[in-house]
Motif scaffolding. Structure first.
Motif, PDB file in Angstrom:
ATOM      1  N   TYR A 182       0.824  -1.197   0.000  1.00 37.34           N
ATOM      2  CA  TYR A 182       0.000   0.000   0.000  1.00 37.34           C
ATOM      3  C   TYR A 182       0.865   1.257   0.000  1.00 37.34           C
ATOM      4  CZ  TYR A 182      -3.925  -3.010   1.058  1.00 37.34           C
ATOM      5  OH  TYR A 182      -4.889  -3.977   0.985  1.00 37.34           O
ATOM      6  N   PHE A 183       0.445   2.216  -0.804  1.00 33.70           N
ATOM      7  CA  PHE A 183       1.141   3.493  -0.871  1.00 33.70           C
ATOM      8  C   PHE A 183       0.182   4.645  -0.613  1.00 33.70           C
ATOM      9  CE2 PHE A 183       5.321   2.423  -2.192  1.00 33.70           C
ATOM     10  CZ  PHE A 183       5.210   1.277  -2.952  1.00 33.70           C
ATOM     11  N   CYS A 184       0.657   5.573   0.189  1.00 31.69           N
ATOM     12  CA  CYS A 184      -0.016   6.844   0.361  1.00 31.69           C
ATOM     13  C   CYS A 184       0.726   7.884  -0.470  1.00 31.69           C
ATOM     14  CB  CYS A 184      -0.007   7.233   1.840  1.00 31.69           C
ATOM     15  SG  CYS A 184      -0.842   8.778   2.206  1.00 31.69           S
ATOM     16  N   ALA A 185       0.002   8.837  -1.028  1.00 27.97           N
ATOM     17  CA  ALA A 185       0.629   9.886  -1.837  1.00 27.97           C
ATOM     18  C   ALA A 185      -0.079  11.203  -1.578  1.00 27.97           C
ATOM     19  CB  ALA A 185       0.578   9.534  -3.319  1.00 27.97           C
ATOM     20  N   SER A 186       0.617  12.296  -1.790  1.00 27.40           N
ATOM     21  CA  SER A 186      -0.001  13.607  -1.616  1.00 27.40           C
ATOM     22  C   SER A 186       0.489  14.564  -2.689  1.00 27.40           C
ATOM     23  CB  SER A 186       0.303  14.170  -0.228  1.00 27.40           C
ATOM     24  OG  SER A 186       1.658  14.582  -0.145  1.00 27.40           O
ATOM     25  N   SER A 187      -0.272  15.638  -2.861  1.00 23.35           N
ATOM     26  CA  SER A 187       0.083  16.637  -3.864  1.00 23.35           C
ATOM     27  C   SER A 187      -0.573  17.963  -3.539  1.00 23.35           C
ATOM     28  CB  SER A 187      -0.353  16.168  -5.256  1.00 23.35           C
ATOM     29  OG  SER A 187      -0.050  17.146  -6.229  1.00 23.35           O
ATOM     30  N   LEU A 188       0.058  19.017  -3.980  1.00 22.85           N
ATOM     31  CA  LEU A 188      -0.562  20.329  -3.910  1.00 22.85           C
ATOM     32  C   LEU A 188      -1.729  20.345  -4.884  1.00 22.85           C
ATOM     33  CD1 LEU A 188       0.338  22.794  -2.270  1.00 22.85           C
ATOM     34  CD2 LEU A 188       1.592  23.578  -4.276  1.00 22.85           C
ATOM     35  N   TRP A 189      -2.809  20.970  -4.496  1.00 31.42           N
ATOM     36  CA  TRP A 189      -3.978  21.047  -5.379  1.00 31.42           C
ATOM     37  C   TRP A 189      -4.068  22.485  -5.866  1.00 31.42           C
ATOM     38  CZ3 TRP A 189      -7.431  18.891  -8.350  1.00 31.42           C
ATOM     39  CH2 TRP A 189      -8.664  19.493  -8.569  1.00 31.42           C
ATOM     40  N   ALA A 190      -3.526  22.735  -7.049  1.00 26.23           N
ATOM     41  CA  ALA A 190      -3.508  24.081  -7.601  1.00 26.23           C
ATOM     42  C   ALA A 190      -4.511  24.129  -8.731  1.00 26.23           C
ATOM     43  CB  ALA A 190      -2.109  24.416  -8.108  1.00 26.23           C
ATOM     44  N   LEU A 191      -5.553  24.885  -8.560  1.00 32.04           N
ATOM     45  CA  LEU A 191      -6.644  24.880  -9.526  1.00 32.04           C
ATOM     46  C   LEU A 191      -6.188  25.282 -10.926  1.00 32.04           C
ATOM     47  CD1 LEU A 191      -9.489  26.442  -7.354  1.00 32.04           C
ATOM     48  CD2 LEU A 191      -9.225  24.068  -8.055  1.00 32.04           C
TER      49      LEU A 191
END
Lengths: 114, 117
Positions: free
Chosen positions: B89-98
């Motif tokens: 299992y992997f968790c990932a994240s990112s900036l959410w720039a519209l």
């Protein structure tokens, strides 16, 4: 919905040989395109990405990829393979102006022989 | 150091015993996601979250739950694990720039290898 096809679940090359990993996407509008690499026992990390502009994109560790709209492809290449390049490579796409959610290909395992 | 931290990294459990895999990021990212990786199937998305209190199903949500009470944390809950949830299992994240959301790069955790007996 977007789909991504990586041809070949395994690619085997000799050290010093050309590396070519293939990626094709399905979209009438060119998406954002990414290559990620997963080294053994690690998470994925970005190799390179194409957003706009020059279609030949350079990434880390000597890798590059070329966006070809006519072929809906984004193949990854490296002129000379190193043993340390042995890893799993994932192509990913996400829509322009649409869903942010990236779609990943099934991955290609690169095997490098001495 | 900017990172996504998952715990535990390795876990062996038995069928039906509830477990939680934690995920935390220190980059103030809005977007977080869970994936499972299985041989021959690549990465499949389980759940994702666009921001606090906003979660949505991915491609393979059955048997999993998530919550996003704080921006930095996105735990994955297996209420009653079964052997078919044995996976990496992997968790990932990112900036959410519209403006350019689709071009945002995911930062991944190191992975959590789960075995359900």
């Amino acid at each position: 919905a977007q789909s991504v096809t990586q041809l070949g679940s395994h690619v085997s090359v000799s050290e010093g040989a050309l590396v070519l990993l293939r990626c094709n996407y399905s979209s009438s509008v060119p998406p954002y395109l990414f290559w990620y690499v997963q080294y053994p026992n690690q998470g994925l990390q970005l190799l390179l990405k194409y957003t706009t502009g020059a279609t030949l994109v350079k990434g880390i560790n000597g890798f590059e990829a070329e966006f070809k709209k006519s072929e809906t492809s984004f193949h990854l290449t490296k002129p000379s393979a190193h043993m340390s390049d042995a890893a799993e490579y994932f192509c990913a796409v996400s829509d322009r102006g649409g869903s942010y959610i990236p779609t990943f290909g099934r991955g290609t395992s690169l095997i490098v022989h001495p | 150091e900017a990172q996504v931290t998952q715990n535990p990294r390795y876990l062996i459990t038995v069928t039906g015993k509830k477990l939680t895999v934690t995920c935390s990021q220190n980059m103030n990212h809005e977007y977080m996601s869970w994936y499972r990786q299985d041989p021959g199937l690549g990465l499949r998305q389980i759940y994702y979250s666009m921001n606090v209190e906003v979660t949505d199903k991915g491609d393979v949500p059955e048997g999993y739950k998530v919550s996003r009470k704080e921006k930095r944390n996105f735990p994955l809950i297996l209420e009653s694990p079964s052997p078919n949830q044995t996976s990496l299992y992997f968790c990932a994240s990112s900036l959410w720039a519209l403006q350019s959301s689709g071009a945002n790069v995911l930062t991944f955790g190191a992975g959590s290898r789960l075995t359900v007996l």
